[in-house]
Design an enzyme around this catalytic site. Structure first.
Site, PDB file in Angstrom:
ATOM      1  N   GLY A 168       0.668  -1.054  -0.040  1.00 23.70           N
ATOM      2  CA  GLY A 168       0.037   0.049  -0.020  1.00 23.70           C
ATOM      3  C   GLY A 168       0.774   1.310   0.205  1.00 23.70           C
ATOM      4  O   GLY A 168       0.370   2.219   0.604  1.00 23.70           O
ATOM      5  N   ASN A 185       1.339   3.194  -2.527  1.00 27.25           N
ATOM      6  CA  ASN A 185       0.633   4.276  -3.449  1.00 27.25           C
ATOM      7  C   ASN A 185      -0.424   4.681  -2.545  1.00 27.25           C
ATOM      8  O   ASN A 185      -0.759   5.950  -2.579  1.00 27.25           O
ATOM      9  CB  ASN A 185       0.035   3.513  -4.779  1.00 27.25           C
ATOM     10  N   LEU A 229      -5.033  -7.173  -7.003  1.00 27.78           N
ATOM     11  CA  LEU A 229      -4.401  -8.166  -7.755  1.00 27.78           C
ATOM     12  C   LEU A 229      -5.738  -8.872  -8.396  1.00 27.78           C
ATOM     13  O   LEU A 229      -5.579  -9.918  -9.053  1.00 27.78           O
ATOM     14  CB  LEU A 229      -3.525  -9.162  -7.047  1.00 27.78           C
ATOM     15  N   HIS A 231      -0.036   1.066 -13.616  1.00 29.42           N
ATOM     16  CA  HIS A 231       0.543  -0.118 -14.013  1.00 29.42           C
ATOM     17  C   HIS A 231       2.036   0.567 -14.254  1.00 29.42           C
ATOM     18  O   HIS A 231       2.207   1.426 -14.695  1.00 29.42           O
ATOM     19  CB  HIS A 231      -0.094  -0.654 -15.382  1.00 29.42           C
ATOM     20  N   GLU A 261       5.495   6.332  -9.700  1.00 29.95           N
ATOM     21  CA  GLU A 261       3.963   6.228  -9.434  1.00 29.95           C
ATOM     22  C   GLU A 261       3.487   7.058  -8.452  1.00 29.95           C
ATOM     23  O   GLU A 261       2.409   7.563  -8.450  1.00 29.95           O
ATOM     24  CB  GLU A 261       4.010   4.517  -8.978  1.00 29.95           C
TER      25      GLU A 261
END
Ligand code: GRF
Length: 206
Positions: free
Chosen positions: A12, A14, A90, A109, A179
């Site tokens: 986690g 992000n 996922l 992605h 990201e």
């Protein structure tokens, strides 16, 4: 303030970045809940420490993908969610959820789609494939989710120079930094700037 649901299966990082950017106002939205398919996900502890409701929804206990999707939809509706943010989730999102939240689900992605995407291409699998290919550039893609893996309209992309990287792990580290930057930018944009989809493109109005 628009409500955001984050879906995650793992550590986690992000999510933490997005959460912090919501607090500072960089993202004008509020993370109202976490949905995970993994009761051991690292994300759970952090979310709980911030009093963010966590829903562990295990797909295996449902008779069908539709039932699994209905349970997700029940929570999203209850929390009045405007945007779903997938951050290392996922599972395939059930079709009924994709349809109910059409153009309201974002995924990140860790490569430049349409390269190095599709089924099985997640986490280190992506970076290993990128490393083995010998390419000198990889990157990050934020896209809207449709019913096919990694193929929804692209919202934002950023290239990452990996010429100096000597392993897939080094690539992963460099890509993750980007990201953390662009996911929040993309979320802020999608939440606040009207857009349309034309020719498989996300076109923002200004
Ligand atoms: C990220 O690399 C993201 O691109 C991919 O899964 C990873 C999740 O990392 N979809 P984290 O759980 O946010 O740290």
């Amino acid at each position: 303030m628009k409500n955001i649901a984050v879906f995650a299966s793992g550590r986690g990082s992000n999510f933490i970045k997005i959460y912090k950017n919501c607090l500072t106002g960089k993202i004008e939205g509020k993370i109202s809940c976490i949905i995970t398919d993994n009761k051991r996900a690292g994300i759970i502890e952090y979310a709980k420490s911030k009093a963010i409701p966590v829903h562990v929804i295990i797909p295996g206990i449902f008779q069908s993908s539709t039932d699994f999707g209905n349970e997700i939809l029940r929570i999203l509706k209850k929390q009045r969610i405007s945007l779903v943010v997938l951050a290392g989730y996922l599972r395939m999102i059930p079709k009924n959820v994709v349809r109910a939240f059409s153009n309201k689900i974002l995924n990140i992605h860790p490569a430049l789609l349409p390269s190095f995407g599709g089924k099985g291409m997640y986490g280190m699998n992506v970076h290993n494939a990128v490393f083995e290919s010998g390419t000198k550039i990889t990157g990050v893609t934020v896209h809207l989710v449709n019913e096919i893996y990694d193929s929804g309209p692209i919202v934002m992309q950023r290239a990452v120079d990996i010429e100096e990287c000597m392993s897939a792990e080094e690539i992963a580290k460099k890509v993750l930094k980007i990201e953390h930057k662009i996911y929040s930018e993309a979320i802020q944009k999608i939440l606040n700037i009207p857009f349309k989809i034309a020719n498989n493109r996300v076109i923002f109005e200004n």
